[in-house]
Structures are given as structure tokens and as C-alpha cells.
Design a protein around this motif. Structure first.
Motif, PDB file in Angstrom:
ATOM      1  N   ASP A  96      57.887  -1.170 156.813  1.00  0.00           N
ATOM      2  CA  ASP A  96      57.028  -2.238 156.312  1.00  0.00           C
ATOM      3  C   ASP A  96      57.641  -3.548 156.793  1.00  0.00           C
ATOM      4  OD1 ASP A  96      55.600  -4.153 154.921  1.00  0.00           O
ATOM      5  OD2 ASP A  96      55.433  -2.949 153.101  1.00  0.00           O
ATOM      6  N   ARG A  97      57.121  -4.056 157.906  1.00  0.00           N
ATOM      7  CA  ARG A  97      57.723  -5.241 158.534  1.00  0.00           C
ATOM      8  C   ARG A  97      57.562  -6.479 157.683  1.00  0.00           C
ATOM      9  NH1 ARG A  97      55.516  -8.733 162.702  1.00  0.00           N
ATOM     10  NH2 ARG A  97      57.207  -9.855 163.762  1.00  0.00           N
ATOM     11  N   GLU A  98      56.453  -6.612 156.978  1.00  0.00           N
ATOM     12  CA  GLU A  98      56.214  -7.808 156.176  1.00  0.00           C
ATOM     13  C   GLU A  98      57.190  -7.895 155.010  1.00  0.00           C
ATOM     14  OE1 GLU A  98      54.230 -10.250 156.929  1.00  0.00           O
ATOM     15  OE2 GLU A  98      53.595  -9.210 158.752  1.00  0.00           O
ATOM     16  N   ARG A  99      57.474  -6.765 154.367  1.00  0.00           N
ATOM     17  CA  ARG A  99      58.370  -6.749 153.210  1.00  0.00           C
ATOM     18  C   ARG A  99      59.791  -6.358 153.579  1.00  0.00           C
ATOM     19  NH1 ARG A  99      56.916  -2.599 149.693  1.00  0.00           N
ATOM     20  NH2 ARG A  99      58.200  -3.586 148.079  1.00  0.00           N
ATOM     21  N   ALA A 100      60.033  -6.010 154.853  1.00  0.00           N
ATOM     22  CA  ALA A 100      61.360  -5.583 155.305  1.00  0.00           C
ATOM     23  C   ALA A 100      61.829  -4.369 154.524  1.00  0.00           C
ATOM     24  CB  ALA A 100      62.366  -6.720 155.210  1.00  0.00           C
ATOM     25  N   VAL A 101      60.982  -3.354 154.470  1.00  0.00           N
ATOM     26  CA  VAL A 101      61.302  -2.116 153.768  1.00  0.00           C
ATOM     27  C   VAL A 101      61.312  -0.971 154.772  1.00  0.00           C
ATOM     28  CG1 VAL A 101      60.588  -0.477 151.988  1.00  0.00           C
ATOM     29  CG2 VAL A 101      60.302  -2.920 151.604  1.00  0.00           C
ATOM     30  N   LEU A 102      62.380  -0.177 154.745  1.00  0.00           N
ATOM     31  CA  LEU A 102      62.467   1.030 155.559  1.00  0.00           C
ATOM     32  C   LEU A 102      62.167   2.245 154.698  1.00  0.00           C
ATOM     33  CD1 LEU A 102      65.715   0.493 157.713  1.00  0.00           C
ATOM     34  CD2 LEU A 102      63.352  -0.066 158.299  1.00  0.00           C
ATOM     35  N   TYR A 103      61.343   3.131 155.203  1.00  0.00           N
ATOM     36  CA  TYR A 103      61.081   4.409 154.546  1.00  0.00           C
ATOM     37  C   TYR A 103      61.739   5.499 155.395  1.00  0.00           C
ATOM     38  CZ  TYR A 103      57.602   1.886 151.799  1.00  0.00           C
ATOM     39  OH  TYR A 103      56.979   0.991 150.974  1.00  0.00           O
ATOM     40  N   LEU A 104      62.699   6.201 154.812  1.00  0.00           N
ATOM     41  CA  LEU A 104      63.414   7.206 155.582  1.00  0.00           C
ATOM     42  C   LEU A 104      63.397   8.544 154.872  1.00  0.00           C
ATOM     43  CD1 LEU A 104      67.166   6.988 154.901  1.00  0.00           C
ATOM     44  CD2 LEU A 104      65.769   5.034 154.297  1.00  0.00           C
ATOM     45  N   HIS A 105      63.397   9.589 155.679  1.00  0.00           N
ATOM     46  CA  HIS A 105      63.493  10.957 155.193  1.00  0.00           C
ATOM     47  C   HIS A 105      64.963  11.347 155.197  1.00  0.00           C
ATOM     48  CE1 HIS A 105      63.498  15.376 155.500  1.00  0.00           C
ATOM     49  NE2 HIS A 105      62.370  15.326 154.817  1.00  0.00           N
ATOM     50  N   ALA A 106      65.458  11.804 154.058  1.00  0.00           N
ATOM     51  CA  ALA A 106      66.879  12.112 153.922  1.00  0.00           C
ATOM     52  C   ALA A 106      67.063  13.527 153.394  1.00  0.00           C
ATOM     53  CB  ALA A 106      67.566  11.124 152.988  1.00  0.00           C
ATOM     54  N   THR A 135      67.469  -8.710 155.059  1.00  0.00           N
ATOM     55  CA  THR A 135      67.001  -9.675 156.054  1.00  0.00           C
ATOM     56  C   THR A 135      65.636  -9.265 156.571  1.00  0.00           C
ATOM     57  OG1 THR A 135      67.462 -10.645 158.223  1.00  0.00           O
ATOM     58  CG2 THR A 135      68.222  -8.413 157.860  1.00  0.00           C
ATOM     59  N   HIS A 136      64.863 -10.265 157.016  1.00  0.00           N
ATOM     60  CA  HIS A 136      63.558 -10.014 157.613  1.00  0.00           C
ATOM     61  C   HIS A 136      63.602 -10.125 159.137  1.00  0.00           C
ATOM     62  CE1 HIS A 136      62.198 -10.445 153.478  1.00  0.00           C
ATOM     63  NE2 HIS A 136      60.993 -10.040 153.846  1.00  0.00           N
ATOM     64  N   SER A 137      64.779 -10.188 159.707  1.00  0.00           N
ATOM     65  CA  SER A 137      64.913 -10.290 161.151  1.00  0.00           C
ATOM     66  C   SER A 137      64.431  -9.007 161.822  1.00  0.00           C
ATOM     67  CB  SER A 137      66.381 -10.553 161.514  1.00  0.00           C
ATOM     68  OG  SER A 137      66.601 -10.364 162.901  1.00  0.00           O
ATOM     69  N   ASP A 138      63.522  -9.158 162.794  1.00  0.00           N
ATOM     70  CA  ASP A 138      63.025  -7.992 163.520  1.00  0.00           C
ATOM     71  C   ASP A 138      64.152  -7.285 164.255  1.00  0.00           C
ATOM     72  OD1 ASP A 138      60.406  -8.350 162.695  1.00  0.00           O
ATOM     73  OD2 ASP A 138      59.868  -9.577 164.424  1.00  0.00           O
ATOM     74  N   LEU A 139      65.079  -8.052 164.821  1.00  0.00           N
ATOM     75  CA  LEU A 139      66.184  -7.459 165.564  1.00  0.00           C
ATOM     76  C   LEU A 139      67.075  -6.631 164.648  1.00  0.00           C
ATOM     77  CD1 LEU A 139      67.866  -7.166 168.153  1.00  0.00           C
ATOM     78  CD2 LEU A 139      69.067  -9.272 167.497  1.00  0.00           C
ATOM     79  N   VAL A 140      67.483  -7.202 163.530  1.00  0.00           N
ATOM     80  CA  VAL A 140      68.350  -6.477 162.592  1.00  0.00           C
ATOM     81  C   VAL A 140      67.618  -5.270 162.011  1.00  0.00           C
ATOM     82  CG1 VAL A 140      69.611  -6.644 160.410  1.00  0.00           C
ATOM     83  CG2 VAL A 140      69.696  -8.523 162.050  1.00  0.00           C
ATOM     84  N   MET A 141      66.342  -5.437 161.697  1.00  0.00           N
ATOM     85  CA  MET A 141      65.567  -4.328 161.151  1.00  0.00           C
ATOM     86  C   MET A 141      65.477  -3.174 162.143  1.00  0.00           C
ATOM     87  SD  MET A 141      61.706  -4.492 159.521  1.00  0.00           S
ATOM     88  CE  MET A 141      62.041  -6.205 159.102  1.00  0.00           C
ATOM     89  N   THR A 142      65.241  -3.511 163.417  1.00  0.00           N
ATOM     90  CA  THR A 142      65.140  -2.479 164.445  1.00  0.00           C
ATOM     91  C   THR A 142      66.473  -1.777 164.658  1.00  0.00           C
ATOM     92  OG1 THR A 142      63.389  -3.725 165.568  1.00  0.00           O
ATOM     93  CG2 THR A 142      64.523  -2.031 166.844  1.00  0.00           C
ATOM     94  N   LEU A 143      67.555  -2.553 164.758  1.00  0.00           N
ATOM     95  CA  LEU A 143      68.874  -1.962 164.964  1.00  0.00           C
ATOM     96  C   LEU A 143      69.278  -1.090 163.770  1.00  0.00           C
ATOM     97  CD1 LEU A 143      70.838  -4.938 166.563  1.00  0.00           C
ATOM     98  CD2 LEU A 143      69.890  -2.935 167.711  1.00  0.00           C
ATOM     99  N   THR A 144      68.938  -1.533 162.573  1.00  0.00           N
ATOM    100  CA  THR A 144      69.262  -0.728 161.387  1.00  0.00           C
ATOM    101  C   THR A 144      68.498   0.583 161.396  1.00  0.00           C
ATOM    102  OG1 THR A 144      69.666  -2.752 160.097  1.00  0.00           O
ATOM    103  CG2 THR A 144      69.299  -0.720 158.871  1.00  0.00           C
ATOM    104  N   ALA A 145      67.206   0.521 161.721  1.00  0.00           N
ATOM    105  CA  ALA A 145      66.404   1.745 161.782  1.00  0.00           C
ATOM    106  C   ALA A 145      66.941   2.702 162.846  1.00  0.00           C
ATOM    107  CB  ALA A 145      64.945   1.392 162.063  1.00  0.00           C
TER     108      ALA A 145
END
Length: 236
Positions: free
Chosen positions: A134-144, A109-119
Motif C-alpha cells: 500500500d504505497r499511499e499508507r506505506a504498508v507492506l503485506y507479507l506472507h510469513a 517512512t513513505h520513501s519509495d526507495l526505502v519501501m522498495t529496498l525493504t520489500a
């Protein structure tokens, strides 16, 4: 046109009412007293923060599923407890060699709310932290942590997407929730029918070139191809 622009200012204000109430409550906690002056100033500041500052409007979906919200909370407790034990064990294990990676995860999803809650949900779990969005592409970059093999990377990616799906089912719009249900049904049909191949979960919608050259990269040599890499860690 984005969904936020299709909503009238009054409806936008009404859908942000829970956020305004939380900001006012925070203001009252800071003052440690409830007076007419503190309430009025809290309301004015809450409106100022949400309407005047140059930030994308955070619009709630207007939907909340209590059962899905309960399942989301319980799963978060389990994830945090399990990850805490794993990270603590690695910290005291003298044989453990740190193996980390920067993983790119394409959200559904590209929803700002869902993206923020997921992050936020991913960052709360020990061992993973979102370092860029990356808000435009709805991509999260995470360190694991603990990403030794490609299967470890895919397991982390599936965990992120599973968290996103649970958040969508709990607080997402009806359209987003139905989309998640449809994707789950499709995955069950694929598993039941023995269908293999295709792009990994979280990378649907990307071309094969983008998948191979952008979002799934081996650690060896990844920093040479991906400008986001930094030395010893590559984007996967």
C-alpha cells in the motif's frame, strides 16, 4: 506536495545518475560488447526508461553511510543463512504443521526507495515474501511462515521494521536517519523507564480502531472482517 515535485528536472536527473549508469551497464552486458553504438543506445534507452514511461520517479537520497551499509549487508547475510536453515529444517521435519499468516506492517517512512529496498530485503530472506504494498499508507503485506502465536507475528513485524531502519541509516535522507535515531532513543528510554502499553512497533500513527480492526487480526475469523483475507489465512 510530494518531495519529488519540489526537485527540478535537472537535479532529479542528476540524482538518478547511478540508476542510469546501472541500466547502461545492464544493456552492455546483454550485448556482450562495448562499442560506441551500444553505449549510445544504452544511454538513450536508460533516459527513455527513467523519464518517459509512466512510473513514479525513483529518487536517491544523495546520502550513503559506508559503515551502516556494511552492517546492513552483514545482517542480511546472517538473516538469509539463519532463515535458510530454519526453512530447510521445517521442510524435512515430519512433525511440522505449516502455520502461515498475512501480516500488515506499517513502515516509518513513505520513501519509495526505502519501501522498495525493504520489500526486496524481506523477500530475499527465506520464509517471508511481500505479496502487496500500500504505497499511499506505506504498508507492506507479507506472507510469513512459522507464525503460530501472536509473539511470532510481532517478531516478524519487528524484523521488518528493523530492516527498514538499517536501510534508512545506510541510504536514507538525513531527516529520515535522524527520525530513526530519535525513535530508537525513545524506545531505549521506554525500556529503561519501564514504560509499557501503547501501540506495537510498526503501527504508530494508527488509531486504536485501525489497529484492532485492520492491521492486527487473529487468524480465526479474520477473513470475514478483512477483505484482503483469503480463506485459511488472515491478516495480522
Amino acid at each position: 506536495m510530494s518531495p519529488a515535485r519540489d526537485i527540478s528536472p535537472w537535479r532529479s536527473l542528476w540524482r538518478q545518475l547511478p540508476l542510469l549508469v546501472l541500466l547502461v551497464a545492464l544493456w552492455l552486458f546483454l550485448w556482450d560488447e562495448v562499442t560506441v553504438m551500444s553505449v549510445v543506445t544504452g544511454v538513450l534507452l536508460a533516459i527513455l526508461v527513467t523519464r518517459v514511461f509512466y512510473l513514479p520517479p525513483v529518487l536517491l537520497s544523495g546520502r550513503f553511510n559506508p559503515w551502516r551499509g556494511l552492517l546492513l549487508g552483514l545482517r542480511m547475510i546472517v538473516d538469509v543463512a539463519t532463515a535458510s536453515i530454519e526453512v530447510a529444517f521445517r521442510a524435512v521435519n515430519p512433525r511440522y504443521t505449516p502455520t502461515n499468516a498475512i501480516i500488515a506492517v506499517q513502515l516509518h517512512t513513505h520513501s519509495d526507495l526505502v519501501m522498495t529496498l525493504t520489500a526486496e530485503a524481506i523477500t530475499v530472506v527465506p520464509g517471508t515474501v511481500v505479496v502487496d504494498v500500500d504505497r499511499e499508507r506505506a504498508v507492506l503485506y507479507l506472507h510469513a511462515l512459522g507464525t503460530v502465536t501472536d509473539e511470532d507475528v510481532e517478531r516478524t513485524r519487528r524484523h521488518v521494521l528493523g530492516t527498514e531502519e538499517r536501510i534508512v541509516l545506510a541510504v536514507g535522507t538525513h531527516e529520515e536517519a535522524e527520525s530513526v535515531r530519535a525513535e530508537r532513543r525513545a524506545r531505549r528510554m521506554q525500556r529503561g523507564g519501564g514504560v509499557h502499553g501503547g501501540a506495537p512497533d510498526g503501527l504508530t500513527g494508527l488509531s486504536s480502531d485501525e489497529v484492532s480492526a485492520g492491521d492486527i487480526q487473529r487468524r480465526d475469523g479474520a477473513h470475514r472482517d478483512d477483505p484482503r483475507g483469503d480463506g485459511g489465512e488472515g491478516t495480522r
